[in-house]
Write a protein that holds these residues in place. Structure first.
Motif, mmCIF file in Angstrom:
data_model
loop_
_atom_site.group_PDB
_atom_site.id
_atom_site.type_symbol
_atom_site.label_atom_id
_atom_site.label_comp_id
_atom_site.label_asym_id
_atom_site.label_seq_id
_atom_site.Cartn_x
_atom_site.Cartn_y
_atom_site.Cartn_z
ATOM 1 N N ILE A 69 0.875 -1.269 -0.025
ATOM 2 C CA ILE A 69 0.167 -0.175 -0.143
ATOM 3 C C ILE A 69 0.965 1.140 -0.091
ATOM 4 O O ILE A 69 1.962 1.296 0.968
ATOM 5 N N VAL A 70 0.595 2.105 -1.030
ATOM 6 C CA VAL A 70 1.352 3.394 -1.104
ATOM 7 C C VAL A 70 0.367 4.725 -0.739
ATOM 8 O O VAL A 70 -0.787 4.654 -1.445
ATOM 9 N N ARG A 71 0.370 5.525 0.276
ATOM 10 C CA ARG A 71 -0.427 6.439 0.439
ATOM 11 C C ARG A 71 0.396 8.000 0.282
ATOM 12 O O ARG A 71 1.393 8.168 1.158
ATOM 13 N N ALA A 72 -0.097 8.715 -0.226
ATOM 14 C CA ALA A 72 0.711 10.060 -0.233
ATOM 15 C C ALA A 72 -0.682 11.178 -0.386
ATOM 16 O O ALA A 72 -1.600 11.292 -0.741
ATOM 17 N N MET A 73 -0.093 12.065 0.814
ATOM 18 C CA MET A 73 -0.747 13.252 0.917
ATOM 19 C C MET A 73 -0.326 14.418 0.270
ATOM 20 O O MET A 73 1.056 14.744 0.268
ATOM 21 N N LEU A 74 -0.919 14.809 -0.905
ATOM 22 C CA LEU A 74 -0.347 15.880 -1.918
ATOM 23 C C LEU A 74 -0.973 17.298 -1.406
ATOM 24 O O LEU A 74 -2.112 17.514 -1.150
ATOM 25 N N ALA A 75 -0.158 18.247 -1.916
ATOM 26 C CA ALA A 75 -0.724 19.818 -1.490
ATOM 27 C C ALA A 75 -0.270 20.658 -2.410
ATOM 28 O O ALA A 75 0.607 20.651 -3.319
ATOM 29 N N HIS A 76 -1.482 21.355 -2.984
ATOM 30 C CA HIS A 76 -1.215 22.463 -4.014
ATOM 31 C C HIS A 76 -2.012 23.709 -3.541
ATOM 32 O O HIS A 76 -3.172 23.567 -3.360
ATOM 33 N N ARG A 346 3.949 23.645 -17.305
ATOM 34 C CA ARG A 346 3.498 24.875 -18.080
ATOM 35 C C ARG A 346 1.880 24.669 -18.312
ATOM 36 O O ARG A 346 1.088 25.676 -18.312
ATOM 37 N N ASP A 347 1.519 23.282 -18.479
ATOM 38 C CA ASP A 347 0.219 23.028 -18.567
ATOM 39 C C ASP A 347 -0.500 22.293 -17.443
ATOM 40 O O ASP A 347 -1.973 21.926 -17.599
ATOM 41 N N SER A 348 -0.030 22.359 -16.220
ATOM 42 C CA SER A 348 -0.958 21.465 -14.951
ATOM 43 C C SER A 348 -1.598 22.596 -14.250
ATOM 44 O O SER A 348 -0.964 23.575 -13.804
ATOM 45 N N ALA A 349 -2.666 22.036 -13.755
ATOM 46 C CA ALA A 349 -3.234 23.050 -12.859
ATOM 47 C C ALA A 349 -3.097 22.834 -11.505
ATOM 48 O O ALA A 349 -3.294 23.498 -10.514
ATOM 49 N N THR A 350 -2.045 21.661 -11.330
ATOM 50 C CA THR A 350 -1.689 21.416 -9.756
ATOM 51 C C THR A 350 -0.310 22.020 -9.529
ATOM 52 O O THR A 350 0.434 21.741 -8.578
ATOM 53 N N GLY A 351 0.295 23.033 -10.441
ATOM 54 C CA GLY A 351 1.497 23.360 -10.186
ATOM 55 C C GLY A 351 2.799 22.548 -10.782
ATOM 56 O O GLY A 351 2.630 21.742 -11.574
ATOM 57 N N ASP A 352 3.704 22.690 -10.025
ATOM 58 C CA ASP A 352 5.092 22.232 -10.568
ATOM 59 C C ASP A 352 4.952 20.511 -10.224
ATOM 60 O O ASP A 352 4.298 20.098 -9.338
ATOM 61 N N PRO A 353 5.509 19.819 -11.095
ATOM 62 C CA PRO A 353 5.581 18.368 -10.761
ATOM 63 C C PRO A 353 6.506 18.251 -9.663
ATOM 64 O O PRO A 353 7.775 19.142 -9.732
ATOM 65 N N VAL A 354 6.832 17.110 -8.891
ATOM 66 C CA VAL A 354 7.758 16.591 -7.973
ATOM 67 C C VAL A 354 8.990 16.249 -8.846
ATOM 68 O O VAL A 354 8.827 15.389 -9.580
ATOM 69 N N LEU A 355 9.980 16.799 -8.603
ATOM 70 C CA LEU A 355 11.350 16.370 -9.312
ATOM 71 C C LEU A 355 11.918 15.317 -8.393
ATOM 72 O O LEU A 355 12.330 15.752 -7.088
ATOM 73 N N VAL A 356 12.188 14.075 -8.875
ATOM 74 C CA VAL A 356 12.842 13.258 -8.066
ATOM 75 C C VAL A 356 14.371 12.876 -8.594
ATOM 76 O O VAL A 356 14.332 12.303 -9.828
ATOM 77 N N LEU A 357 15.590 12.962 -8.122
ATOM 78 C CA LEU A 357 16.860 12.739 -8.710
ATOM 79 C C LEU A 357 17.228 11.636 -7.795
ATOM 80 O O LEU A 357 17.621 12.010 -6.749
ATOM 81 N N ASP A 358 17.376 10.389 -8.652
ATOM 82 C CA ASP A 358 17.690 9.012 -7.739
ATOM 83 C C ASP A 358 19.134 8.789 -8.166
ATOM 84 O O ASP A 358 19.761 8.519 -8.942
#
Length: 443
Positions: A69-76, A346-358
């Motif tokens: 199970i993966v749960r994530a609380m997102l905020a914008h 540019r086209d998202s209504a939820t703001g920036d994407p989360v950037l992940v550098l692994d």
């Protein structure tokens, strides 16, 4: 958009994990194999419905467990959204949005993420499937409905290939396979949309790619992208091509008049139906199927469609694959990821994407580290994993979380442990000095 809280149950090496996050940069530090990547992989799965490391969900479920199970609380802005995903060993995966049941393919509508990983070098140097996946993951994040279209295409493709293999084994002629026309029609329907969407995305990426590459390299190497479509004769997956440079499928298409009359007649109805739809791509797709039907029956596999397309990556007018240096290949891959993030922003209504550098900074020289860090500095949330903290540019080290054997250790806890160890060592040294001093006095 940023992740406020991440909760994992029976995911990879975590029986249970709870992690509080926030805007800005967070660095996960720990030796290899401790579970750093597992944390960011879970976030990436919500956005792309897949892992960047494995193709099967089974590997994501902890050994001995029936589900993860993966749960994530997102905020914008002022809004928070809870996403939940259950990955099952048996049966379909399940999803919830704010505790309400939802289709798993709807999750990318809410979670946007772009992941940079050491495996990204394969975008430039690897097989066409890697580049197809790059485009498809970005398409799904921008238009989640396409996840269903791609699933439908894969289903039809499997059915069509099964029919072709069966016909080959039984020695059936093309005019005896009336059901193939039905699968052709469906294949063209779903495949044409995928092709058109990919071509449109490639055009959109051109500008952001050039800007991103220049920001990393500080030079103009004229990076470019060009769609290589199997319906137009390209055959990236073919083992050999024409000695004169013409791909094998292109030879078949150019020699379509020589195909058997039976194969042409059997596919003509599909071509007519597609032509009526007015889609140029659909018409070309149907024509390619008509031209290659005899060859497909001979091989028992579908030879044209988006599953056999590629993207030609160009630097200074030459194919990057085979001509670009190691550093140039890395820069191209990073620039593609940055360009993807720019389109999502540019086209998202939820703001920036989360950037992940692994674990990316360990692969780069100092100059590229600094330029990449500068390029991502303006994003709302950046998550970085590293085996050695010194690999990460200093100005990105805003918050550090240490991972040890699947256990999350906050920086405060790590500092407290370090202070306790230092105090213990000091007391031991003092005690040893006192004992040595006492012995000298007695002497």
């Amino acid at each position: 958009m940023h992740v406020v809280r991440l909760s994992l149950t029976d995911y990879r090496n975590y029986a249970r994990a709870e992690l509080e996050l926030g805007p800005g940069t967070t660095v996960f530090v720990g030796r290899n194999g401790q579970g750093k990547t597992n944390l960011v992989e879970a976030i990436g799965y919500l956005a792309t419905l897949g892992s960047h490391r494995v193709s099967s969900d089974q590997a994501l479920i902890r050994a001995g467990a029936e589900a993860a199970i993966v749960r994530a609380m997102l905020a914008h802005a002022e809004r928070e959204l809870l996403l939940e995903l259950q990955l099952n060993r048996k049966g379909a995966n399940r999803a919830q949005v704010n505790r309400a049941p939802a289709k798993t393919r709807e999750l990318p509508r809410y979670a946007h993420s772009v992941l940079f990983a050491p495996e990204d070098l394969a975008i430039v140097r690897g097989e066409p499937s890697v580049r197809r996946r790059l485009l498809d993951e970005l398409l799904v994040q921008r238009t989640p409905r396409l996840a269903g279209v791609m699933a439908d295409y894969d289903r039809v493709l499997r059915q069509r290939n099964t029919l072709l293999k069966s016909a080959r084994a039984r020695g059936l002629a093309a005019d005896k396979l009336t059901t193939l026309d039905i699968w052709d029609e469906r294949l063209v329907q779903f495949g044409s949309e995928i092709i058109d969407r990919r071509v449109g995305l490639i055009d959109e990426l051109a500008g952001p790619l050039a800007a991103a590459y220049a920001s990393i390299v500080d030079a103009d190497h004229a990076p470019g992208l060009r769609a290589m479509l199997s319906i137009d004769g390209a055959d990236p997956d073919a083992e050999t091509g024409d000695p004169a440079g013409q791909p094998a499928v292109a030879r078949e298409l150019s020699a379509s008049d020589a195909a058997s009359d039976a194969a042409s007649d059997a596919a003509s109805d599909v071509g007519a139906q597609v032509a009526a739809s007015g889609s140029a791509t659909a018409q070309r797709f149907a024509e390619a199927l008509r031209a290659l039907r005899a060859k497909e029956l001979e091989r028992g596999v579908t030879l044209v469609g988006p599953h056999r397309d590629d993207v030609l990556l160009m630097l200074n007018g030459l194919p990057a694959k085979g001509y670009a240096s190691h550093g140039e290949s890395w820069s191209f891959a990073l620039a593609l990821r940055l360009a993807s993030a720019e389109l999502l922003r540019r086209d998202s209504a939820t703001g920036d994407p989360v950037l992940v550098l692994d674990d990316v900074f360990a692969e780069l020289d100092r100059a590229r580290r600094e330029r990449l860090a500068a390029a991502i500095g303006g994003y709302e949330q950046v998550l970085v994993t590293a085996a050695v903290l010194e690999d990460v540019p200093e100005h990105l080290v805003a918050r550090v979380i240490r991972i040890d054997h699947g256990t999350i250790v906050s920086e405060a806890e790590a500092e407290a442990e370090a202070e306790a160890e230092a105090e213990a060592e000091a007391e031991a040294e003092a005690e040893a000095g006192s004992t040595a001093g006492g012995g000298a006095t007695d002497a």
